[in-house]
Design a protein around this motif. Structure first.
Motif, PDB file in Angstrom:
ATOM      1  N   PRO A   1      -2.914 -11.487 -30.494  1.00 27.56           N
ATOM      2  CA  PRO A   1      -2.920 -10.347 -30.441  1.00 27.56           C
ATOM      3  C   PRO A   1      -2.264  -9.567 -31.974  1.00 27.56           C
ATOM      4  O   PRO A   1      -1.139 -10.125 -32.414  1.00 27.56           O
ATOM      5  N   ILE A   2      -3.043  -8.775 -32.616  1.00 29.06           N
ATOM      6  CA  ILE A   2      -2.822  -8.178 -34.143  1.00 29.06           C
ATOM      7  C   ILE A   2      -1.815  -7.744 -33.739  1.00 29.06           C
ATOM      8  O   ILE A   2      -1.429  -6.660 -32.669  1.00 29.06           O
ATOM      9  N   PRO A   3      -0.021  -8.154 -34.169  1.00 29.87           N
ATOM     10  CA  PRO A   3       0.960  -7.099 -33.922  1.00 29.87           C
ATOM     11  C   PRO A   3       0.731  -5.915 -34.842  1.00 29.87           C
ATOM     12  O   PRO A   3       0.688  -5.689 -35.568  1.00 29.87           O
ATOM     13  N   LEU A   4       1.540  -4.624 -34.032  1.00 33.22           N
ATOM     14  CA  LEU A   4       1.646  -3.547 -34.554  1.00 33.22           C
ATOM     15  C   LEU A   4       3.021  -3.889 -35.664  1.00 33.22           C
ATOM     16  O   LEU A   4       4.122  -4.712 -35.096  1.00 33.22           O
ATOM     17  N   HIS A   5       3.634  -3.139 -36.696  1.00 34.98           N
ATOM     18  CA  HIS A   5       4.549  -2.693 -37.337  1.00 34.98           C
ATOM     19  C   HIS A   5       5.707  -2.539 -35.992  1.00 34.98           C
ATOM     20  O   HIS A   5       5.289  -1.862 -35.582  1.00 34.98           O
ATOM     21  N   ARG A   6       6.635  -2.772 -36.254  1.00 30.48           N
ATOM     22  CA  ARG A   6       7.690  -2.527 -34.709  1.00 30.48           C
ATOM     23  C   ARG A   6       8.506  -1.245 -35.031  1.00 30.48           C
ATOM     24  O   ARG A   6       8.433  -0.835 -33.435  1.00 30.48           O
ATOM     25  N   ILE A   7       8.653  -0.086 -35.992  1.00 34.98           N
ATOM     26  CA  ILE A   7       8.738   1.015 -36.287  1.00 34.98           C
ATOM     27  C   ILE A   7       7.058   1.616 -35.273  1.00 34.98           C
ATOM     28  O   ILE A   7       7.709   2.816 -34.747  1.00 34.98           O
ATOM     29  N   ARG A   8       5.640   1.072 -35.503  1.00 34.10           N
ATOM     30  CA  ARG A   8       5.366   2.410 -34.775  1.00 34.10           C
ATOM     31  C   ARG A   8       4.885   1.973 -33.574  1.00 34.10           C
ATOM     32  O   ARG A   8       4.880   2.345 -32.253  1.00 34.10           O
ATOM     33  N   GLU A   9       5.515   0.279 -33.385  1.00 30.98           N
ATOM     34  CA  GLU A   9       5.279  -0.106 -31.805  1.00 30.98           C
ATOM     35  C   GLU A   9       6.596   0.351 -31.081  1.00 30.98           C
ATOM     36  O   GLU A   9       6.257   1.256 -29.321  1.00 30.98           O
ATOM     37  N   ARG A  10       7.612   1.053 -31.543  1.00 32.42           N
ATOM     38  CA  ARG A  10       8.321   1.760 -30.820  1.00 32.42           C
ATOM     39  C   ARG A  10       8.071   2.658 -30.571  1.00 32.42           C
ATOM     40  O   ARG A  10       8.488   3.620 -29.812  1.00 32.42           O
ATOM     41  N   ARG A  11       7.499   3.580 -31.425  1.00 34.31           N
ATOM     42  CA  ARG A  11       7.050   5.162 -31.382  1.00 34.31           C
ATOM     43  C   ARG A  11       6.553   4.941 -30.400  1.00 34.31           C
ATOM     44  O   ARG A  11       6.243   6.439 -29.102  1.00 34.31           O
ATOM     45  N   ARG A  12       4.719   4.053 -30.241  1.00 34.00           N
ATOM     46  CA  ARG A  12       4.060   4.333 -29.250  1.00 34.00           C
ATOM     47  C   ARG A  12       4.217   3.910 -28.188  1.00 34.00           C
ATOM     48  O   ARG A  12       3.770   4.245 -27.250  1.00 34.00           O
TER      49      ARG A  12
ATOM     50  N   TYR B   1       3.392   0.895 -26.950  1.00 32.69           N
ATOM     51  CA  TYR B   1       3.174  -0.731 -26.832  1.00 32.69           C
ATOM     52  C   TYR B   1       2.109  -1.199 -27.603  1.00 32.69           C
ATOM     53  O   TYR B   1       1.981  -0.518 -28.514  1.00 32.69           O
ATOM     54  N   ASN B   2       1.929  -1.956 -27.459  1.00 28.90           N
ATOM     55  CA  ASN B   2       1.059  -2.819 -28.530  1.00 28.90           C
ATOM     56  C   ASN B   2      -0.633  -3.342 -28.253  1.00 28.90           C
ATOM     57  O   ASN B   2      -0.909  -3.758 -26.688  1.00 28.90           O
ATOM     58  N   GLN B   3      -1.683  -1.938 -28.340  1.00 30.57           N
ATOM     59  CA  GLN B   3      -2.496  -1.571 -27.087  1.00 30.57           C
ATOM     60  C   GLN B   3      -3.394  -3.258 -27.867  1.00 30.57           C
ATOM     61  O   GLN B   3      -4.542  -3.721 -26.634  1.00 30.57           O
ATOM     62  N   ALA B   4      -3.631  -4.431 -28.623  1.00 24.21           N
ATOM     63  CA  ALA B   4      -4.328  -5.221 -28.630  1.00 24.21           C
ATOM     64  C   ALA B   4      -3.347  -5.967 -27.685  1.00 24.21           C
ATOM     65  O   ALA B   4      -4.314  -7.195 -27.415  1.00 24.21           O
ATOM     66  N   ARG B   5      -2.283  -5.962 -27.899  1.00 19.06           N
ATOM     67  CA  ARG B   5      -1.727  -7.504 -26.738  1.00 19.06           C
ATOM     68  C   ARG B   5      -2.060  -7.085 -25.267  1.00 19.06           C
ATOM     69  O   ARG B   5      -2.134  -7.522 -24.014  1.00 19.06           O
ATOM     70  N   LEU B   6      -1.778  -5.450 -24.846  1.00 13.48           N
ATOM     71  CA  LEU B   6      -2.763  -5.245 -23.740  1.00 13.48           C
ATOM     72  C   LEU B   6      -4.188  -5.551 -22.946  1.00 13.48           C
ATOM     73  O   LEU B   6      -4.107  -6.344 -22.175  1.00 13.48           O
TER      74      LEU B   6
ATOM     75  N   ASN C   1      -7.831   8.048 -27.635  1.00 11.62           N
ATOM     76  CA  ASN C   1      -6.586   8.195 -26.447  1.00 11.62           C
ATOM     77  C   ASN C   1      -6.003   6.800 -26.105  1.00 11.62           C
ATOM     78  O   ASN C   1      -5.023   7.006 -25.644  1.00 11.62           O
ATOM     79  N   PHE C   2      -6.787   5.586 -26.487  1.00 11.81           N
ATOM     80  CA  PHE C   2      -6.172   4.368 -25.968  1.00 11.81           C
ATOM     81  C   PHE C   2      -4.497   3.548 -26.837  1.00 11.81           C
ATOM     82  O   PHE C   2      -3.632   3.338 -25.956  1.00 11.81           O
ATOM     83  N   LYS C   3      -4.939   4.599 -27.804  1.00  7.52           N
ATOM     84  CA  LYS C   3      -3.492   3.882 -29.255  1.00  7.52           C
ATOM     85  C   LYS C   3      -2.903   5.308 -29.193  1.00  7.52           C
ATOM     86  O   LYS C   3      -2.113   4.354 -29.585  1.00  7.52           O
ATOM     87  N   TYR C   4      -3.626   6.464 -29.453  1.00 10.65           N
ATOM     88  CA  TYR C   4      -2.586   7.404 -29.622  1.00 10.65           C
ATOM     89  C   TYR C   4      -1.831   8.645 -28.299  1.00 10.65           C
ATOM     90  O   TYR C   4      -1.180   9.015 -28.594  1.00 10.65           O
ATOM     91  N   ASN C   5      -2.834   8.068 -26.929  1.00 10.52           N
ATOM     92  CA  ASN C   5      -2.729   8.858 -26.180  1.00 10.52           C
ATOM     93  C   ASN C   5      -2.092   8.643 -25.068  1.00 10.52           C
ATOM     94  O   ASN C   5      -2.135   9.212 -23.788  1.00 10.52           O
ATOM     95  N   ASN C   6      -1.151   7.684 -24.915  1.00  9.16           N
ATOM     96  CA  ASN C   6      -0.847   7.055 -24.486  1.00  9.16           C
ATOM     97  C   ASN C   6      -1.929   6.921 -23.397  1.00  9.16           C
ATOM     98  O   ASN C   6      -1.319   5.889 -21.941  1.00  9.16           O
ATOM     99  N   LYS C   7      -3.245   6.190 -23.193  1.00 10.46           N
ATOM    100  CA  LYS C   7      -4.179   5.692 -21.913  1.00 10.46           C
ATOM    101  C   LYS C   7      -3.821   4.841 -21.673  1.00 10.46           C
ATOM    102  O   LYS C   7      -5.340   4.196 -22.059  1.00 10.46           O
TER     103      LYS C   7
ATOM    104  N   SER D   1       2.473 -13.832 -28.612  1.00 11.19           N
ATOM    105  CA  SER D   1       2.281 -12.612 -29.578  1.00 11.19           C
ATOM    106  C   SER D   1       4.034 -13.121 -30.480  1.00 11.19           C
ATOM    107  O   SER D   1       4.379 -12.125 -31.670  1.00 11.19           O
ATOM    108  N   ASN D   2       4.169 -14.516 -30.625  1.00  8.90           N
ATOM    109  CA  ASN D   2       5.532 -14.702 -31.070  1.00  8.90           C
ATOM    110  C   ASN D   2       5.145 -15.837 -32.854  1.00  8.90           C
ATOM    111  O   ASN D   2       5.576 -16.460 -33.623  1.00  8.90           O
TER     112      ASN D   2
END
Length: 196
Positions: free
Chosen positions: A126-137, A139-144, A91-97, A159-160
């Motif tokens: 933090p482990i980065p998400l691919h830009r396409i997945r981060e744009r869709r989601r 946020y990056n849960q690892a960054r939070l 839920n944290f990763k895929y349901n915006n929790k 994160s750079n």
């Protein structure tokens, strides 16, 4: 106002249990009492490499770590990855929790703050998400989680340094061997970091 009194925002967005997602009663702790009985925390003995629970106190490494080469020095784990925790993380990763991150951060620091401080880390990456997945989601849960630990322990987050160059398949769909293959070549150092 007492510390257990709800604010207006709590009535609009009432606090929810990060495990079952039920609305919490006023003044009740997180997670809810029912879920607290279902969570299995990792205790000693732990695998010296990945931090997973092991049964034999005379064994240093779990079965997976005995047969797999890892590219990290040491891992830590808070919970056994059973159904209720799996669902919470899903839920944290895929349901915006995103609010679940507060619970995770508090538990990581409650159990491992001393150990993390002993590492004397210069930076949290933090482990980065691919830009396409981060744009869709969104946020990056690892960054939070990295940001929350950073605020508490005053260790900077960067994160750079790493980028994800391949939009890999979700790891949850794969077995151990497929996971390793899936991540091969998926990350690269950024030009900014290489020049520093």
């Amino acid at each position: 106002m007492g510390k257990n009194k709800r604010t207006i925002i709590d009535y609009i967005y009432p606090p929810r249990c990060p495990i079952c997602d039920d609305i919490l009663e006023e003044g009740k702790n997180i997670p809810c009492l029912r879920c607290r009985h279902h969570i299995r925390y990792i205790t000693s003995p732990r695998c010296m490499k990945c931090g997973k629970q092991i049964e034999d106190e005379y064994t240093e490494y779990c079965y997976d770590c005995l047969r797999t080469k890892h590219y990290y020095t040491k891992g830590i784990a808070v919970w056994s990855y059973q159904d209720c925790i799996k669902q919470s993380i899903y839920n944290f990763k895929y349901n915006n929790k995103r609010e679940n991150s507060k619970f995770y951060i508090n538990e990581i620091l409650r159990i491992y703050e001393k150990q993390i401080r002993q590492w004397k880390a210069d930076v949290i990456i933090p482990i980065p998400l691919h830009r396409i997945r981060e744009r869709r989601r969104g946020y990056n849960q690892a960054r939070l989680i990295a940001d929350g630990i950073s605020r508490q322990l005053e260790i900077p987050v960067n994160s750079n340094i790493l980028i994800r160059t391949i939009n890999t398949r979700p790891q949850k769909e794969l077995n151990d061997k497929e996971r390793i293959k899936n991540l091969a070549g998926a990350f690269a150092l950024t030009d900014t970091f290489k020049k520093s």
